[in-house]
Design an enzyme around this catalytic site. Structure first.
Site, PDB file in Angstrom:
ATOM      1  N   LYS A   1       0.856  -1.183   0.000  1.00  0.00           N
ATOM      2  CA  LYS A   1       0.000   0.000   0.000  1.00  0.00           C
ATOM      3  C   LYS A   1       0.890   1.229   0.000  1.00  0.00           C
ATOM      4  O   LYS A   1       1.812   1.325   0.823  1.00  0.00           O
ATOM      5  CB  LYS A   1      -0.844   0.083   1.279  1.00  0.00           C
ATOM      6  CG  LYS A   1      -1.790  -1.046   1.525  1.00  0.00           C
ATOM      7  CD  LYS A   1      -2.660  -0.755   2.747  1.00  0.00           C
ATOM      8  CE  LYS A   1      -1.910  -0.782   4.083  1.00  0.00           C
ATOM      9  NZ  LYS A   1      -1.322  -2.043   4.490  1.00  0.00           N
ATOM     10  N   GLU A   2       0.622   2.180  -0.894  1.00  0.00           N
ATOM     11  CA  GLU A   2       1.365   3.432  -0.837  1.00  0.00           C
ATOM     12  C   GLU A   2       1.132   4.050   0.532  1.00  0.00           C
ATOM     13  O   GLU A   2       0.033   3.985   1.068  1.00  0.00           O
ATOM     14  CB  GLU A   2       0.894   4.375  -1.947  1.00  0.00           C
ATOM     15  CG  GLU A   2       1.370   3.910  -3.302  1.00  0.00           C
ATOM     16  CD  GLU A   2       0.798   4.743  -4.440  1.00  0.00           C
ATOM     17  OE1 GLU A   2       0.409   5.888  -4.217  1.00  0.00           O
ATOM     18  OE2 GLU A   2       0.733   4.212  -5.555  1.00  0.00           O
TER      19      GLU A   2
ATOM     20  N   LYS B   1      -4.368 -11.134  -7.486  1.00  0.00           N
ATOM     21  CA  LYS B   1      -4.187  -9.687  -7.294  1.00  0.00           C
ATOM     22  C   LYS B   1      -5.475  -8.919  -7.613  1.00  0.00           C
ATOM     23  O   LYS B   1      -5.901  -8.035  -6.865  1.00  0.00           O
ATOM     24  CB  LYS B   1      -3.028  -9.206  -8.185  1.00  0.00           C
ATOM     25  CG  LYS B   1      -2.821  -7.714  -8.204  1.00  0.00           C
ATOM     26  CD  LYS B   1      -2.386  -7.172  -6.857  1.00  0.00           C
ATOM     27  CE  LYS B   1      -2.462  -5.668  -6.832  1.00  0.00           C
ATOM     28  NZ  LYS B   1      -2.116  -5.076  -5.553  1.00  0.00           N
TER      29      LYS B   1
ATOM     30  N   TYR C   1     -14.709   1.855   6.081  1.00  0.00           N
ATOM     31  CA  TYR C   1     -14.925   3.283   6.281  1.00  0.00           C
ATOM     32  C   TYR C   1     -15.605   3.901   5.064  1.00  0.00           C
ATOM     33  O   TYR C   1     -15.054   3.880   3.964  1.00  0.00           O
ATOM     34  CB  TYR C   1     -13.595   3.991   6.559  1.00  0.00           C
ATOM     35  CG  TYR C   1     -13.055   3.633   7.920  1.00  0.00           C
ATOM     36  CD1 TYR C   1     -13.289   4.454   9.018  1.00  0.00           C
ATOM     37  CD2 TYR C   1     -12.352   2.448   8.126  1.00  0.00           C
ATOM     38  CE1 TYR C   1     -12.820   4.108  10.280  1.00  0.00           C
ATOM     39  CE2 TYR C   1     -11.882   2.089   9.379  1.00  0.00           C
ATOM     40  CZ  TYR C   1     -12.122   2.930  10.451  1.00  0.00           C
ATOM     41  OH  TYR C   1     -11.669   2.574  11.692  1.00  0.00           O
TER      42      TYR C   1
ATOM     43  N   GLY D   1     -16.826   7.074   2.732  1.00  0.00           N
ATOM     44  CA  GLY D   1     -16.117   8.319   2.445  1.00  0.00           C
ATOM     45  C   GLY D   1     -16.538   8.875   1.103  1.00  0.00           C
ATOM     46  O   GLY D   1     -17.697   8.721   0.704  1.00  0.00           O
TER      47      GLY D   1
ATOM     48  N   GLY E   1     -10.013   5.922  -4.759  1.00  0.00           N
ATOM     49  CA  GLY E   1      -9.271   6.453  -5.914  1.00  0.00           C
ATOM     50  C   GLY E   1      -7.935   5.753  -5.975  1.00  0.00           C
ATOM     51  O   GLY E   1      -7.809   4.609  -5.553  1.00  0.00           O
TER      52      GLY E   1
ATOM     53  N   CYS F   1      -4.658   2.054  -8.302  1.00  0.00           N
ATOM     54  CA  CYS F   1      -4.929   0.619  -8.404  1.00  0.00           C
ATOM     55  C   CYS F   1      -6.411   0.249  -8.446  1.00  0.00           C
ATOM     56  O   CYS F   1      -6.866  -0.353  -9.416  1.00  0.00           O
ATOM     57  CB  CYS F   1      -4.244  -0.114  -7.255  1.00  0.00           C
ATOM     58  SG  CYS F   1      -2.462  -0.071  -7.395  1.00  0.00           S
TER      59      CYS F   1
ATOM     60  N   ARG G   1      -3.364  10.044  -8.591  1.00  0.00           N
ATOM     61  CA  ARG G   1      -4.067   9.363  -9.679  1.00  0.00           C
ATOM     62  C   ARG G   1      -5.488   9.001  -9.224  1.00  0.00           C
ATOM     63  O   ARG G   1      -5.655   8.385  -8.179  1.00  0.00           O
ATOM     64  CB  ARG G   1      -3.285   8.114 -10.111  1.00  0.00           C
ATOM     65  CG  ARG G   1      -2.010   8.463 -10.855  1.00  0.00           C
ATOM     66  CD  ARG G   1      -1.206   7.234 -11.236  1.00  0.00           C
ATOM     67  NE  ARG G   1      -0.384   6.745 -10.159  1.00  0.00           N
ATOM     68  CZ  ARG G   1       0.522   5.765 -10.293  1.00  0.00           C
ATOM     69  NH1 ARG G   1       0.691   5.185 -11.454  1.00  0.00           N
ATOM     70  NH2 ARG G   1       1.243   5.379  -9.261  1.00  0.00           N
TER      71      ARG G   1
HETATM   72  N1  LIG Z   1       1.201   1.875  -6.814  1.00  0.00           N
HETATM   73  C1  LIG Z   1       0.790   0.876  -6.047  1.00  0.00           C
HETATM   74  O1  LIG Z   1       0.424   1.058  -4.881  1.00  0.00           O
HETATM   75  C2  LIG Z   1       0.745  -0.536  -6.592  1.00  0.00           C
HETATM   76  C3  LIG Z   1       0.562  -1.599  -5.698  1.00  0.00           C
HETATM   77  C4  LIG Z   1       0.540  -2.896  -6.207  1.00  0.00           C
HETATM   78  C5  LIG Z   1       0.681  -3.114  -7.566  1.00  0.00           C
HETATM   79  N2  LIG Z   1       0.831  -2.063  -8.418  1.00  0.00           N
HETATM   80  C6  LIG Z   1       1.014  -2.354  -9.842  1.00  0.00           C
HETATM   81  O2  LIG Z   1       2.407  -2.260 -10.137  1.00  0.00           O
HETATM   82  C7  LIG Z   1       2.607  -1.725 -11.454  1.00  0.00           C
HETATM   83  C8  LIG Z   1       3.470  -0.465 -11.376  1.00  0.00           C
HETATM   84  O3  LIG Z   1       2.766   0.508 -10.624  1.00  0.00           O
HETATM   85  P1  LIG Z   1       3.461   1.853 -10.121  1.00  0.00           P
HETATM   86  O4  LIG Z   1       2.447   2.576  -9.302  1.00  0.00           O
HETATM   87  O5  LIG Z   1       4.792   1.530  -9.542  1.00  0.00           O
HETATM   88  O6  LIG Z   1       3.648   2.602 -11.538  1.00  0.00           O
HETATM   89  P2  LIG Z   1       4.502   3.909 -11.862  1.00  0.00           P
HETATM   90  O7  LIG Z   1       3.804   4.581 -12.972  1.00  0.00           O
HETATM   91  O8  LIG Z   1       4.797   4.660 -10.591  1.00  0.00           O
HETATM   92  O9  LIG Z   1       5.899   3.326 -12.391  1.00  0.00           O
HETATM   93  C9  LIG Z   1       6.055   2.612 -13.575  1.00  0.00           C
HETATM   94  C10 LIG Z   1       7.449   2.908 -14.114  1.00  0.00           C
HETATM   95  O10 LIG Z   1       7.707   2.068 -15.233  1.00  0.00           O
HETATM   96  C11 LIG Z   1       8.533   2.798 -16.131  1.00  0.00           C
HETATM   97  N3  LIG Z   1       8.539   2.156 -17.451  1.00  0.00           N
HETATM   98  C12 LIG Z   1       7.559   2.112 -18.396  1.00  0.00           C
HETATM   99  N4  LIG Z   1       7.969   1.425 -19.463  1.00  0.00           N
HETATM  100  C13 LIG Z   1       9.220   1.002 -19.208  1.00  0.00           C
HETATM  101  C14 LIG Z   1      10.169   0.223 -19.925  1.00  0.00           C
HETATM  102  N5  LIG Z   1       9.902  -0.279 -21.141  1.00  0.00           N
HETATM  103  N6  LIG Z   1      11.361  -0.009 -19.364  1.00  0.00           N
HETATM  104  C15 LIG Z   1      11.638   0.485 -18.138  1.00  0.00           C
HETATM  105  N7  LIG Z   1      10.801   1.216 -17.411  1.00  0.00           N
HETATM  106  C16 LIG Z   1       9.589   1.470 -17.924  1.00  0.00           C
HETATM  107  C17 LIG Z   1       7.926   4.185 -16.101  1.00  0.00           C
HETATM  108  O11 LIG Z   1       8.828   5.153 -16.585  1.00  0.00           O
HETATM  109  C18 LIG Z   1       7.618   4.341 -14.605  1.00  0.00           C
HETATM  110  O12 LIG Z   1       8.692   4.950 -13.914  1.00  0.00           O
HETATM  111  C19 LIG Z   1       1.212  -1.492 -12.023  1.00  0.00           C
HETATM  112  O13 LIG Z   1       0.825  -2.631 -12.749  1.00  0.00           O
HETATM  113  C20 LIG Z   1       0.346  -1.360 -10.774  1.00  0.00           C
HETATM  114  O14 LIG Z   1      -0.994  -1.723 -11.006  1.00  0.00           O
HETATM  115  C21 LIG Z   1       0.893  -0.776  -7.952  1.00  0.00           C
END
Ligand SMILES: NC(=O)c1ccc[n+]([C@@H]2O[C@H](COP(=O)([O-])OP(=O)(O)OC[C@H]3O[C@@H](n4cnc5c(N)ncnc54)[C@H](O)[C@@H]3O)[C@@H](O)[C@H]2O)c1
Length: 438
Positions: free
Chosen positions: A157-158, A210, A257, A259, A263, A266, A334
């Protein structure tokens, strides 16, 4: 052990830094040069509590490296993680462009056995596409290099990402060969020693897990928002109902909760993508369609309450927005409910003054000069008619309401999108919240 993580965003950077902390040699790769340059200079491009110290410590120890050049590390690693973005396509399905780009590069350049692990959230069947893409490139090269694909979805979780990664409820790993399972076991051994559960399964089940997890959590939120809206109509208090049901051990007290809607990067996209996957397979996800539509309506609830309170006479009003990120502990905006609210307020001719402890730069990037940016919650409320409490940052919990009331217009209103405050503490500021009937 040496690994590469491709995609250095919220997931890639946190995972990379955490694996390095466990003694693994990690290279984080990203196509975004600006991001990699700032990381090379010790500047963390996102806000995540304690990530800066973790990254600095592991860079210093020589275990964490950054590059834009995936090809340069492929010969040195046993595992390549793909943690690139999977944004929603126009039709709601997950856009796999970046995942398959990475697969293509790997196929074009590997010279020895690697396991290619998808950490991004991807629909069932993606591992097969990754495998086919790599194989097609190997065929073009006319070489035979053994490799495996695997799925290791991320549940962090962020805002709590480091703890979630280091002390996970479980780690889910989908594999289809013993060799891949052995390597993934070696990678996660430090966690197994601490008795964390690593659940091995087939790849489609791991991919589905997931989506099912995020969809279940989104369902709880929409369900409670629905209950809250009904509570208002029948004279019940959803806060009491929440406590009443949350103490049932079959239900549990998390994610109950109500609200202003979910958003973030994910839930919205993952719910959409799962609905789409079902459609593509001739199935209708009726529950999730309702979850989504309740959420869309709920994102407008704060504006609706405010507008109704003033019988629609809101043009020209100054209002304060407390909190912009989609949840506390992150600068991620986002799909943030604050954006839906601010757009409605601006459209209705209101003037918005906003404050967030960490998301101000991100807000400026998205909203530009359409709103004003306050230096704190007190600055935001100066001459305002209403306050919207949108993100429940801890630092907003105990404001000096007397000072706030004095600096606002007569007959001010607080619209509490997180049900954090109580009317008694507010020094005659009118209190509107979610799910409490008269
Ligand atoms: N953010 C969350 O809390 C979270 C939690 C669990 C899973 N996820 C999943 O993890 C994945 C990544 O999410 P995120 O929030 O870290 O995304 P993000 O947008 O923060 O990061 C993705 C990164 O990938 C890079 N990228 C794109 N194409 C590339 C390539 N060809 N080579 C190298 N780098 C490349 C982008 O420049 C970017 O920095 C998504 O599928 C998301 O659904 C996210």
């Amino acid at each position: 052990m040496r690994i590469a993580i491709v995609g250095t965003g919220y997931v890639g950077l946190v995972s990379g830094a955490c694996f390095a902390e466990l003694g693994i040699d990690v290279t984080c790769v990203d196509v975004n040069e600006q991001k990699i340059n700032s990381l090379l200079q010790g500047v963390i491009p996102i806000y995540e509590p304690n990530l800066d110290a973790l990254v600095a410590r592991n860079v210093q120890a020589g275990r964490l490296h950054f590059t834009t050049d995936l090809v340069s590390v492929l010969d040195d690693v046993e595992i390549v993680f793909s943690a690139v973005g999977t944004p929603p396509d126009e039709d709601g399905s997950a856009d796999l462009r970046y995942v398959l780009e990475v697969a293509k590069t790997i196929g074009q350049h590997i010279n020895h056995y690697v396991v290619v692990v998808t950490k991004s959230t991807v629909p069932v069947g993606t591992a097969k596409k990754v495998k086919a893409t790599i194989q097609a490139e190997l065929d073009k090269r006319g070489v035979q290099v053994p490799f495996d694909v695997a799925s290791n979805p991320e549940f962090l979780k962020e805002g709590d990402a480091i703890d979630d990664f280091m002390k996970p409820d479980r780690v889910v790993v989908g594999v289809e060969s013993e060799q891949a399972k052995e390597l993934m076991t070696k990678l996660y051994k430090p966690m197994m020693l601490n008795n964390f559960r690593v659940i091995f399964m087939d790849i489609p089940s791991a991919e589905m897990t997931k989506y099912a997890a995020n969809s279940m959590l989104a369902t709880r939120i929409s369900f409670m928002n629905d209950i809250a809206n009904l509570c208002e109509l029948v004279g019940a208090d959803v806060n009491m109902v929440r406590k009443g049901i949350g103490t049932d051990s079959r239900i549990g007290n998390k994610f109950l909760y109500p609200g202003c809607g979910y958003g973030g990067s994910c839930f919205p996209k993952d719910v959409k993508a799962l609905i789409k996957t079902a459609q593509q397979n001739g199935y209708d996800m009726q529950v999730l369609q309702a979850v989504e539509s309740v959420n869309e309506q709920q994102k407008n609830i704060l504006f609706r309450k405010f507008s109704q309170h003033f019988q629609g006479n809101i043009q020209g009003m100054k209002v304060a927005v407390w909190g912009l990120s989609f949840k506390p502990g992150t600068d991620d905006m986002r799909e943030a409910p604050s954006l839906v609210l601010i757009r409605s307020l601006l459209q209705a001719g209101c003037r918005v003054s906003a404050y967030d402890p960490v998301a101000m730069n991100e807000a400026k990037r998205i909203l530009g000069d359409s709103i004003t940016y306050a230096k704190d919650i007190y600055d935001a409320v100066l001459d305002a008619q209403a306050i919207f409490h949108v993100t429940e940052w801890k630092e907003f919990r105990i404001p000096n309401w007397e000072v706030i009331k004095r600096s606002m217009q007569p007959n001010p209103v607080l619209v509490d999108g997180r049900n954090v405050f109580s009317p008694e503490e507010l020094h005659d500021i009118t209190y509107l919240c979610i799910g409490k009937g008269e």
